[in-house]
Every structure is written in structure tokens, then in C-alpha cells.
Design a protein around this motif. Structure first.
Motif, PDB file in Angstrom:
ATOM      1  N   ALA A  24       0.741  -1.100   0.059  1.00 36.14           N
ATOM      2  CA  ALA A  24      -0.112   0.266   0.044  1.00 36.14           C
ATOM      3  C   ALA A  24       0.832   1.199  -0.103  1.00 36.14           C
ATOM      4  O   ALA A  24       0.576   2.303  -0.658  1.00 36.14           O
ATOM      5  CB  ALA A  24      -0.876  -0.004   1.123  1.00 36.14           C
ATOM      6  N   GLU A  25       2.092   1.305   0.646  1.00 39.21           N
ATOM      7  CA  GLU A  25       3.029   2.305   0.869  1.00 39.21           C
ATOM      8  C   GLU A  25       3.696   2.526  -0.666  1.00 39.21           C
ATOM      9  O   GLU A  25       3.828   3.707  -1.013  1.00 39.21           O
ATOM     10  CB  GLU A  25       3.964   2.247   1.834  1.00 39.21           C
ATOM     11  N   ILE A  26       3.906   1.526  -1.125  1.00 42.14           N
ATOM     12  CA  ILE A  26       4.507   1.560  -2.499  1.00 42.14           C
ATOM     13  C   ILE A  26       3.483   2.294  -3.433  1.00 42.14           C
ATOM     14  O   ILE A  26       3.668   3.066  -4.311  1.00 42.14           O
ATOM     15  CB  ILE A  26       4.848  -0.073  -2.929  1.00 42.14           C
ATOM     16  N   TRP A  27       2.297   1.995  -3.490  1.00 41.05           N
ATOM     17  CA  TRP A  27       1.210   2.558  -4.301  1.00 41.05           C
ATOM     18  C   TRP A  27       1.149   3.842  -4.040  1.00 41.05           C
ATOM     19  O   TRP A  27       1.266   4.705  -5.105  1.00 41.05           O
ATOM     20  CB  TRP A  27      -0.098   1.633  -4.087  1.00 41.05           C
ATOM     21  N   GLU A  28       1.121   4.167  -2.686  1.00 45.26           N
ATOM     22  CA  GLU A  28       1.074   5.515  -2.283  1.00 45.26           C
ATOM     23  C   GLU A  28       2.377   6.547  -2.839  1.00 45.26           C
ATOM     24  O   GLU A  28       2.092   7.592  -2.975  1.00 45.26           O
ATOM     25  CB  GLU A  28       0.928   5.759  -0.840  1.00 45.26           C
ATOM     26  N   SER A  29       3.380   5.587  -3.163  1.00 48.78           N
ATOM     27  CA  SER A  29       4.633   6.348  -3.498  1.00 48.78           C
ATOM     28  C   SER A  29       4.505   6.868  -4.932  1.00 48.78           C
ATOM     29  O   SER A  29       5.284   7.850  -5.338  1.00 48.78           O
ATOM     30  CB  SER A  29       5.810   5.578  -2.900  1.00 48.78           C
ATOM     31  N   SER A  31       3.917   8.576  -8.595  1.00 48.08           N
ATOM     32  CA  SER A  31       3.238   9.713  -8.923  1.00 48.08           C
ATOM     33  C   SER A  31       1.912   9.407  -9.576  1.00 48.08           C
ATOM     34  O   SER A  31       1.580   8.244  -9.878  1.00 48.08           O
ATOM     35  CB  SER A  31       4.225  10.362 -10.057  1.00 48.08           C
ATOM     36  N   GLN A  32       1.178  10.267  -9.851  1.00 50.25           N
ATOM     37  CA  GLN A  32      -0.124  10.249 -10.721  1.00 50.25           C
ATOM     38  C   GLN A  32       0.093   9.769 -11.933  1.00 50.25           C
ATOM     39  O   GLN A  32      -0.725   8.843 -12.559  1.00 50.25           O
ATOM     40  CB  GLN A  32      -0.935  11.600 -10.518  1.00 50.25           C
ATOM     41  N   LEU A  33       0.904  10.111 -12.565  1.00 52.32           N
ATOM     42  CA  LEU A  33       1.480   9.700 -14.121  1.00 52.32           C
ATOM     43  C   LEU A  33       1.704   8.196 -13.786  1.00 52.32           C
ATOM     44  O   LEU A  33       1.507   7.556 -14.736  1.00 52.32           O
ATOM     45  CB  LEU A  33       2.504  10.355 -14.339  1.00 52.32           C
ATOM     46  N   GLN A  34       2.319   7.541 -12.894  1.00 49.93           N
ATOM     47  CA  GLN A  34       2.760   6.488 -12.633  1.00 49.93           C
ATOM     48  C   GLN A  34       1.553   5.515 -12.625  1.00 49.93           C
ATOM     49  O   GLN A  34       1.168   4.560 -13.129  1.00 49.93           O
ATOM     50  CB  GLN A  34       3.940   6.313 -11.663  1.00 49.93           C
ATOM     51  N   ARG A  35       0.578   5.919 -11.619  1.00 48.51           N
ATOM     52  CA  ARG A  35      -0.641   5.196 -11.601  1.00 48.51           C
ATOM     53  C   ARG A  35      -1.272   5.462 -12.608  1.00 48.51           C
ATOM     54  O   ARG A  35      -2.136   4.248 -12.836  1.00 48.51           O
ATOM     55  CB  ARG A  35      -1.525   6.136 -10.211  1.00 48.51           C
ATOM     56  N   ASP A  36      -1.413   6.239 -13.195  1.00 51.36           N
ATOM     57  CA  ASP A  36      -2.224   6.106 -14.878  1.00 51.36           C
ATOM     58  C   ASP A  36      -1.919   5.335 -15.550  1.00 51.36           C
ATOM     59  O   ASP A  36      -2.475   4.444 -16.129  1.00 51.36           O
ATOM     60  CB  ASP A  36      -2.396   7.820 -15.421  1.00 51.36           C
ATOM     61  N   LYS A  37      -0.253   5.094 -15.667  1.00 56.04           N
ATOM     62  CA  LYS A  37       0.205   4.027 -16.409  1.00 56.04           C
ATOM     63  C   LYS A  37      -0.079   2.829 -16.100  1.00 56.04           C
ATOM     64  O   LYS A  37      -0.662   2.008 -16.892  1.00 56.04           O
ATOM     65  CB  LYS A  37       1.648   4.204 -16.413  1.00 56.04           C
ATOM     66  N   ILE A  38      -0.220   2.449 -14.802  1.00 58.09           N
ATOM     67  CA  ILE A  38      -0.498   1.206 -14.501  1.00 58.09           C
ATOM     68  C   ILE A  38      -2.019   0.722 -14.436  1.00 58.09           C
ATOM     69  O   ILE A  38      -2.514  -0.112 -14.937  1.00 58.09           O
ATOM     70  CB  ILE A  38      -0.274   1.045 -12.661  1.00 58.09           C
ATOM     71  N   THR A 141       9.534   7.996 -17.288  1.00 60.70           N
ATOM     72  CA  THR A 141       9.546   8.803 -18.271  1.00 60.70           C
ATOM     73  C   THR A 141       7.945   9.596 -18.400  1.00 60.70           C
ATOM     74  O   THR A 141       7.000   8.917 -18.076  1.00 60.70           O
ATOM     75  CB  THR A 141       9.499   7.896 -19.655  1.00 60.70           C
ATOM     76  N   ASP A 142       7.989  10.595 -18.815  1.00 58.47           N
ATOM     77  CA  ASP A 142       6.683  11.533 -19.135  1.00 58.47           C
ATOM     78  C   ASP A 142       6.336  10.889 -20.454  1.00 58.47           C
ATOM     79  O   ASP A 142       6.615  11.518 -21.511  1.00 58.47           O
ATOM     80  CB  ASP A 142       6.920  12.879 -18.705  1.00 58.47           C
ATOM     81  N   ALA A 174       9.170   0.379  -8.767  1.00 58.65           N
ATOM     82  CA  ALA A 174       9.351   1.317  -7.634  1.00 58.65           C
ATOM     83  C   ALA A 174      10.301   0.589  -6.844  1.00 58.65           C
ATOM     84  O   ALA A 174      10.882  -0.365  -6.966  1.00 58.65           O
ATOM     85  CB  ALA A 174       8.282   1.040  -6.643  1.00 58.65           C
ATOM     86  N   GLU A 175      11.128   1.780  -5.906  1.00 56.49           N
ATOM     87  CA  GLU A 175      12.124   1.689  -5.171  1.00 56.49           C
ATOM     88  C   GLU A 175      11.643   1.828  -3.829  1.00 56.49           C
ATOM     89  O   GLU A 175      10.819   2.891  -3.740  1.00 56.49           O
ATOM     90  CB  GLU A 175      13.385   2.380  -5.210  1.00 56.49           C
ATOM     91  N   TYR A 176      11.671   0.741  -2.927  1.00 53.72           N
ATOM     92  CA  TYR A 176      11.167   1.146  -1.496  1.00 53.72           C
ATOM     93  C   TYR A 176      12.056   0.447  -0.487  1.00 53.72           C
ATOM     94  O   TYR A 176      12.433  -0.607  -0.482  1.00 53.72           O
ATOM     95  CB  TYR A 176       9.598   0.359  -1.694  1.00 53.72           C
ATOM     96  N   SER A 177      12.471   1.212   0.334  1.00 54.89           N
ATOM     97  CA  SER A 177      13.334   0.918   1.553  1.00 54.89           C
ATOM     98  C   SER A 177      14.756   0.061   0.992  1.00 54.89           C
ATOM     99  O   SER A 177      14.894  -0.845   1.522  1.00 54.89           O
ATOM    100  CB  SER A 177      12.654  -0.129   2.524  1.00 54.89           C
ATOM    101  N   GLY A 178      15.106   0.570  -0.120  1.00 55.28           N
ATOM    102  CA  GLY A 178      16.569  -0.096  -0.715  1.00 55.28           C
ATOM    103  C   GLY A 178      16.183  -1.322  -1.763  1.00 55.28           C
ATOM    104  O   GLY A 178      17.128  -1.742  -1.913  1.00 55.28           O
TER     105      GLY A 178
END
Length: 187
Positions: A24-29, A31-38, A141-142, A174-178
Motif C-alpha cells: 500500500a505504501e509503494i502504491w502511495e509513493s 506519482s499520478q502519472l505512474q498510477r495512470d500508466k498502471i 518517463t513522461d 518502484a524503489e522502496y526501502s532500498g
């Protein structure tokens, strides 16, 4: 993290309650652009229609994703009928043995896409490094300003009775906690 629904409505990612807070934290991290792509990838996602057609389902998913054409133009049957004849194999053969990476590449090129890079190695660190570089570049990438790129992976899977190669597009990074995470859009 992602649950595919049989509905046409893909307005939000469904996060199951049992999913670890980390996801859930990864999803929240994102950007809106990344969420739209997914979300667009989820809308385009095709489950393979036959046991050995994960390559076809991956091509279908990627073509719908890249063109935003969900009309059926890039359904698995249309990909088979319009982009495989004289390119790689007959319908009888593909239903029996599946295909390899070079065959999937030929189909992608036949649909009008350019295969930019492919790599294969037994050196795990080399694969991790190259994949990480590409994931970072593609998913940061945008796409409004740049050409769209996709990654289709081909990997060996051993799961229950499955002991074979498998194709899937990657739909997020995503990168999360290394630690680096890739979203496998399992067809």
C-alpha cells in the motif's frame, strides 16, 4: 497489489485488506502519472486464452496499452490472424508448443513496433543491472513528451504443475526501502 476484474471499469487499483502495508505504501509513493500508466495497463491486460499463448497475450496487452485501442483490434485472435501468418508459425503449432523470445519479437515488429533491446544471460547480476536501468528509465518517463516503451520478460517458472517458460509485460517499477520492485502483469 493488483487484482484483475472482469469489469470494463478500471477506475482504481483494488488493494486487498490482506496485502501487506508495504505494498500500500509503494502504491502511495507512485506519482499520478505512474498510477495512470498502471491503470491503463490493467485495462489492457489480456489473460492468455490457451495454455501456451502467454506470448500472444503479452503482445495483445502491450499493443492495447501502447495504442489505447480497446476495440478488439489487438485481441489475441486478431494478433494470431493478422500478425503471425508468414511471420512465425501456424495456429496448430503455437497451440502445442508455445513460442520463444525471437518469435515474440518478430510478431511485435510485424505489428509496427521496434525491438530496441533484448538480453539474455546466465549472469544474474548482469540481468538485474540491465533490467533495473531499463525499468528506471521507462517508468520515470513522461509519456506525454516521450515515445512509449514497454518491457516484455521471458522467464522460467516453476509453480505447482507449471515447468516452462513464460512471457509477461512489466507494468510498473518502484524503489522502496532500498529494494527494487517490478509489477509483473501476469497474463
Amino acid at each position: 497489489l493488483v487484482q484483475k476484474c472482469n469489469s470494463i471499469k478500471y477506475k482504481e487499483i483494488m488493494i486487498e485488506e490482506e496485502v501487506s502495508p508495504k505494498y500500500a505504501e509503494i502504491w502511495e509513493s507512485f506519482s499520478q502519472l505512474q498510477r495512470d500508466k498502471i491503470l491503463l495497463y490493467i485495462k489492457a491486460l489480456e489473460a492468455q486464452e490457451h495454455y501456451n499463448t502467454c506470448g500472444i497475450a503479452s503482445v495483445s496487452t502491450c499493443m492495447k496499452f501502447l495504442t489505447s485501442d480497446f476495440s478488439g483490434t489487438y485481441s489475441q485472435d486478431n494478433v494470431i490472424q493478422n500478425h503471425t501468418k508468414g511471420v512465425v508459425w501456424t495456429k496448430w503449432i503455437h497451440s502445442k508448443i508455445g513460442m520463444d523470445l525471437s518469435q515474440v519479437e518478430k510478431i511485435l515488429v510485424h505489428t509496427g513496433l521496434v525491438s530496441v533491446e533484448k538480453y539474455s544471460s546466465y549472469d544474474v547480476e548482469e540481468i538485474k543491472h540491465k533490467l533495473s536501468e531499463n525499468l528506471q528509465r521507462i517508468f520515470s518517463t513522461d509519456w506525454e513528451k516521450e515515445e512509449k516503451e514497454i518491457i516484455i520478460i521471458n522467464f522460467w517458472r516453476k509453480y505447482k504443475w507449471h515447468r516452462n517458460g513464460h512471457f509477461c509485460p512489466l507494468g510498473g517499477y518502484a524503489e522502496y526501502s532500498g529494494t527494487e520492485y517490478a509489477l509483473v502483469m501476469d497474463v
